[in-house]
Design a protein around this motif. Structure first.
Motif, mmCIF file in Angstrom:
data_model
loop_
_atom_site.group_PDB
_atom_site.id
_atom_site.type_symbol
_atom_site.label_atom_id
_atom_site.label_comp_id
_atom_site.label_asym_id
_atom_site.label_seq_id
_atom_site.Cartn_x
_atom_site.Cartn_y
_atom_site.Cartn_z
ATOM 1 N N GLY A 50 5.229 14.875 0.294
ATOM 2 C CA GLY A 50 4.785 14.569 -1.201
ATOM 3 C C GLY A 50 5.483 13.546 -1.483
ATOM 4 N N SER A 51 6.414 12.921 -0.779
ATOM 5 C CA SER A 51 7.018 11.277 -1.168
ATOM 6 C C SER A 51 6.316 10.565 -0.944
ATOM 7 C CB SER A 51 8.444 11.485 -0.437
ATOM 8 O OG SER A 51 8.109 11.302 1.084
ATOM 9 N N PRO A 52 6.398 9.374 -1.703
ATOM 10 C CA PRO A 52 5.679 8.060 -1.365
ATOM 11 C C PRO A 52 6.160 7.341 0.085
ATOM 12 C CG PRO A 52 7.204 7.833 -3.114
ATOM 13 C CD PRO A 52 7.313 9.188 -2.781
ATOM 14 N N SER A 53 5.304 6.529 0.579
ATOM 15 C CA SER A 53 5.605 5.523 1.495
ATOM 16 C C SER A 53 4.904 4.315 1.135
ATOM 17 C CB SER A 53 5.164 6.207 2.811
ATOM 18 O OG SER A 53 5.239 5.321 3.956
ATOM 19 N N ALA A 54 5.527 3.339 0.909
ATOM 20 C CA ALA A 54 4.909 1.981 0.859
ATOM 21 C C ALA A 54 4.923 1.128 1.601
ATOM 22 C CB ALA A 54 5.819 1.327 -0.481
ATOM 23 N N THR A 55 3.996 0.358 2.062
ATOM 24 C CA THR A 55 4.006 -0.654 3.134
ATOM 25 C C THR A 55 3.405 -2.093 2.866
ATOM 26 O OG1 THR A 55 3.809 1.236 4.813
ATOM 27 C CG2 THR A 55 3.251 -0.961 5.778
ATOM 28 N N PRO A 56 3.950 -3.148 2.996
ATOM 29 C CA PRO A 56 3.274 -4.229 2.696
ATOM 30 C C PRO A 56 2.147 -4.470 4.005
ATOM 31 C CG PRO A 56 5.518 -4.671 3.760
ATOM 32 C CD PRO A 56 5.514 -3.319 3.553
ATOM 33 N N VAL A 57 1.073 -4.845 3.649
ATOM 34 C CA VAL A 57 -0.090 -5.048 4.419
ATOM 35 C C VAL A 57 -0.677 -6.579 4.016
ATOM 36 C CG1 VAL A 57 -0.564 -3.009 4.860
ATOM 37 C CG2 VAL A 57 -1.876 -3.850 3.200
ATOM 38 N N ARG A 58 -1.129 -7.393 5.078
ATOM 39 C CA ARG A 58 -1.737 -8.549 4.659
ATOM 40 C C ARG A 58 -3.465 -7.858 4.479
ATOM 41 N NH1 ARG A 58 -2.520 -13.216 8.837
ATOM 42 N NH2 ARG A 58 -3.437 -11.597 9.721
ATOM 43 N N VAL A 105 0.755 -1.300 -0.024
ATOM 44 C CA VAL A 105 -0.073 -0.041 -0.129
ATOM 45 C C VAL A 105 0.989 1.185 -0.071
ATOM 46 C CG1 VAL A 105 -1.499 1.321 1.506
ATOM 47 C CG2 VAL A 105 -1.917 -1.084 1.019
ATOM 48 N N ALA A 106 0.618 2.053 -0.791
ATOM 49 C CA ALA A 106 1.366 3.462 -1.113
ATOM 50 C C ALA A 106 0.612 4.474 -0.711
ATOM 51 C CB ALA A 106 2.036 3.514 -2.350
ATOM 52 N N THR A 107 1.074 5.293 0.167
ATOM 53 C CA THR A 107 0.434 6.517 0.842
ATOM 54 C C THR A 107 1.344 7.681 0.462
ATOM 55 O OG1 THR A 107 1.230 6.127 2.974
ATOM 56 C CG2 THR A 107 -0.770 5.360 2.402
ATOM 57 N N VAL A 108 0.771 9.022 0.466
ATOM 58 C CA VAL A 108 1.681 10.192 0.486
ATOM 59 C C VAL A 108 1.960 10.895 1.667
ATOM 60 C CG1 VAL A 108 1.531 12.410 -0.641
ATOM 61 C CG2 VAL A 108 -0.020 10.562 -1.578
ATOM 62 N N ASN A 109 3.283 10.977 1.764
ATOM 63 C CA ASN A 109 3.809 11.716 3.121
ATOM 64 C C ASN A 109 3.612 13.129 2.973
ATOM 65 O OD1 ASN A 109 5.007 9.430 4.404
ATOM 66 N ND2 ASN A 109 6.770 9.138 2.870
ATOM 67 N N ARG A 110 3.822 13.660 4.172
ATOM 68 C CA ARG A 110 3.556 15.023 4.355
ATOM 69 C C ARG A 110 4.111 15.797 3.259
ATOM 70 N NH1 ARG A 110 1.042 17.773 8.045
ATOM 71 N NH2 ARG A 110 1.342 16.021 9.594
ATOM 72 N N GLY A 167 -0.447 -2.412 -4.854
ATOM 73 C CA GLY A 167 0.003 -3.376 -5.597
ATOM 74 C C GLY A 167 -0.073 -4.666 -5.077
ATOM 75 N N ILE A 168 -0.574 -5.841 -5.989
ATOM 76 C CA ILE A 168 -0.896 -6.951 -5.518
ATOM 77 C C ILE A 168 -0.141 -8.048 -6.792
ATOM 78 C CG2 ILE A 168 -2.451 -9.097 -5.257
ATOM 79 C CD1 ILE A 168 -4.441 -6.435 -4.434
ATOM 80 N N VAL A 169 0.779 -8.933 -6.096
ATOM 81 C CA VAL A 169 1.356 -9.766 -7.551
ATOM 82 C C VAL A 169 1.198 -11.225 -7.025
ATOM 83 C CG1 VAL A 169 2.740 -8.044 -8.128
ATOM 84 C CG2 VAL A 169 3.482 -9.186 -6.280
ATOM 85 N N VAL A 170 1.320 -11.886 -8.033
ATOM 86 C CA VAL A 170 1.337 -13.282 -7.670
ATOM 87 C C VAL A 170 3.032 -13.638 -8.074
ATOM 88 C CG1 VAL A 170 0.887 -15.681 -8.813
ATOM 89 C CG2 VAL A 170 -0.836 -13.547 -8.841
#
Length: 173
Positions: free
Chosen positions: A45-53, A38-43, A84-87
């Motif tokens: 403006g830079s991206p922050s990507a975190t894996p989540v179940r 999951v990618a969110t927007v930091n204060r 993003g979801i990948v096999v």
């Protein structure tokens, strides 16, 4: 050397899947995988990507998150999100996944009943030594896509483009 998948050679096909077939493929992917980045927007403006179940209900995916986490703080400030979801990838022929673009909202447990019914929280609780008789009190974050880019290179075998775009119908929003 023989080509394992000769249909991967040559120009990329441009065929478009019917909506019904594309939706079935996306729903299959969302139902058979459980890890998203999951990618969110930091204060700044830079991206922050975190894996989540995650779990899914229709085209939405949802997960639990602490209110104090970076992704939760980012989403309170700016609900725009990408997931993003990948096999698991073993070569171009196996390249399959989806990028969800949309917005996220965090729901209190009482507002998320239908989502909690689809969330298999009992295994988490058992693993953590918590009682499975007491329902969760965590907030749920729900991602509602406004666009899904579905990728499946196996589609090339049937003359379809390996990347297909889905958007909700007006009544699906």
């Amino acid at each position: 050397m023989p080509l394992t998948n000769p249909w991967l050679a040559g120009p990329t096909p441009e065929g478009v899947l019917s909506r019904e077939v594309l939706e079935e493929r996306i729903l299959n992917l969302l139902s058979t995988q459980n890890l998203a980045v999951v990618a969110t927007v930091n204060r700044d403006g830079s991206p922050s990507a975190t894996p989540v179940r995650y779990y899914s209900l229709g085209f939405e995916i949802f997960y639990t998150s602490w209110d104090a986490s970076v992704k939760s703080r980012n989403l309170r400030r700016d609900p725009r999100v990408s997931a993003g979801i990948v096999v698991p990838y073993v070569g171009l022929a196996s390249s399959r996944g989806a990028q969800l673009f949309g917005t996220a909202r965090t729901l209190a447990p009482g507002d998320a009943v239908e989502y909690w019914e689809a969330f298999r929280w009992q295994s988490d609780y058992a693993e953590r030594g918590r009682s499975v008789d007491e329902p969760p009190t965590d907030p749920l974050t729900v991602i509602t896509p406004s666009r899904i880019l579905y990728t499946d290179h196996w589609l090339r075998r049937t003359g379809h483009a390996p990347r297909q775009t889905w958007r909700p119908l007006p009544d699906q929003r």
